[in-house]
Enzyme design. Structure first.
Site, short mmCIF file in Angstrom:
data_model
loop_
_atom_site.label_atom_id
_atom_site.label_comp_id
_atom_site.label_asym_id
_atom_site.label_seq_id
_atom_site.Cartn_x
_atom_site.Cartn_y
_atom_site.Cartn_z
N LYS A 158 0.85 -1.20 0.00
CA LYS A 158 0.00 0.00 0.00
C LYS A 158 0.88 1.25 0.00
O LYS A 158 0.60 2.22 -0.71
CB LYS A 158 -0.95 -0.02 1.20
CG LYS A 158 -2.05 -1.06 1.04
CD LYS A 158 -2.87 -1.31 2.30
CE LYS A 158 -3.82 -2.48 2.06
NZ LYS A 158 -4.60 -2.84 3.26
N GLN B 22 -4.68 -1.36 9.31
CA GLN B 22 -4.54 -2.68 8.67
C GLN B 22 -5.22 -3.74 9.55
O GLN B 22 -4.94 -3.86 10.72
CB GLN B 22 -3.05 -3.00 8.48
CG GLN B 22 -2.77 -4.32 7.78
CD GLN B 22 -3.34 -4.36 6.36
OE1 GLN B 22 -3.19 -3.42 5.59
NE2 GLN B 22 -3.99 -5.46 6.01
N ASP C 226 -10.98 2.81 3.46
CA ASP C 226 -11.29 1.38 3.24
C ASP C 226 -12.78 1.19 2.94
O ASP C 226 -13.20 0.14 2.46
CB ASP C 226 -10.94 0.56 4.50
CG ASP C 226 -9.59 -0.15 4.35
OD1 ASP C 226 -9.19 -0.42 3.19
OD2 ASP C 226 -8.96 -0.43 5.39
#
Ligand code: NAP
Length: 279
Positions: free
Chosen positions: A52, A96, A119
């Protein structure tokens, strides 16, 4: 032979488009910053986080790293997220997942400001998706829509069957396919006659989490097959939820594993980062 839907190529195209857009924003004095929080050092999570951050660097988004020890308390993590919510130099916040067991994942997701929820997991983002309001889209399903569109596969009026109803793949996938005017069925572990249900699909999306589960017996001749699964088999080869060798000859288009859905998730995360500054 089926059309191979090339997620590597399409994700690269998307990242290149985003890179140009980010350069334009920079020229207007607008910088984008993503805060990336990892709690603990799970090796798989470390790989995802690294990828990422690499994608951020590629498109010109700053990634600000927060690597916290495994024993970080829920309160400490919440405090950090709240600070980042209030920090105007931070556009997006990514925690995460999974977080260690002593931390309530749902509580953390709900702490992230919906305006920084890149997200797309916050209940506000999920609600916006279902009522058709603009907002952050869950990255893997949004990537699948891009794979279909950019491969010239139309969704409108098609029978779309999704196998799997998780919050991160199956459910948001259903909302997005509906938005594209597909006729949507969501199957799961309690579905009766799964093979018959799957065989209705013009577009079959598989997110079960079981290695090579879907064989040609589940496929209508000429269907489009999208494989979300990701596994390492006994021979240490990457494979999906679909038995590719068996299914490919019966499909009109199919995603490989690796190189299909996987690379799209990060590309769409980058898109959400840029979305934070789009008008
Ligand atoms: P998940 O949360 O484990 O959900 C699996 C779903 O499959 C559940 O809804 C379950 O039904 C259903 N299911 C399980 N066994 C079934 C069966 N025998 N018949 C019919 N349905 C069945 O999985 P997920 O998070 O959605 O992930 C699915 C797969 O995609 C995994 O391999 C994961 O690694 C992969 N993945 C890849 C990406 C990517 O970026 N490429 C992103 C996310 C996930 P119930 O609800 O009834 O239990």
């Amino acid at each position: 032979m089926a059309q191979l839907i090339d997620g590597k190529l399409i994700s690269q195209q998307i990242k290149d488009e985003l890179k140009e857009e980010v350069a334009q924003f920079k020229a207007e004095g607008i910088d984008i910053c993503l805060a990336v929080i990892q709690v603990g050092s799970d090796p798989a999570s470390s790989v995802y986080v690294r990828n990422k951050k690499k994608a951020c660097a590629y498109i010109g988004v700053e990634s600000r790293s927060y690597e916290l020890p495994e024993e970080t308390s829920e309160e400490e993590l919440i405090k950090l997220v709240e600070e980042l919510n209030a920090d105007e130099s931070v556009n997006g916040i990514l925690v995460q997942l999974p977080v260690p067991d002593h931390i309530d994942e749902d509580k953390i997701i709900r702490t992230i400001s919906p305006d920084k929820d890149v997200d797309g997991f916050h209940p506000v983002s999920v609600g916006r998706l279902w009522i058709g309001e603009k907002g952050f889209l869950s990255c893997t399903p949004a990537g699948i829509i891009q794979l279909l569109k950019r491969s010239n596969i139309s969704i409108e009026g098609k029978e779309c069957v999704i196998i799997g109803r998780s919050n991160i793949v199956g459910k948001p996938m259903a909302a997005l396919l509906l938005r594209e005017n597909g006729t949507v069925t969501v199957a799961h572990s309690r579905t009766k006659d799964l093979k018959e249900v799957a065989k209705r699909a013009d577009i079959l999306i598989v997110a079960i989490g079981k290695e090579r589960f879907i064989t040609s017996e589940y496929i209508k001749e000429g269907a489009v097959v999208i494989d979300v699964g990701m596994h390492r088999d006994e021979a240490n080869h990457l494979c999906g939820d679909v038995d590719f060798a068996d299914v490919e000859p019966h499909s009109s288009a199919i995603t490989p594993v690796p190189g299909g859905v996987g690379p799209m998730t990060i590309a769409m995360l980058m898109n959400n980062c840029v979305e934070t500054v789009r008008k």
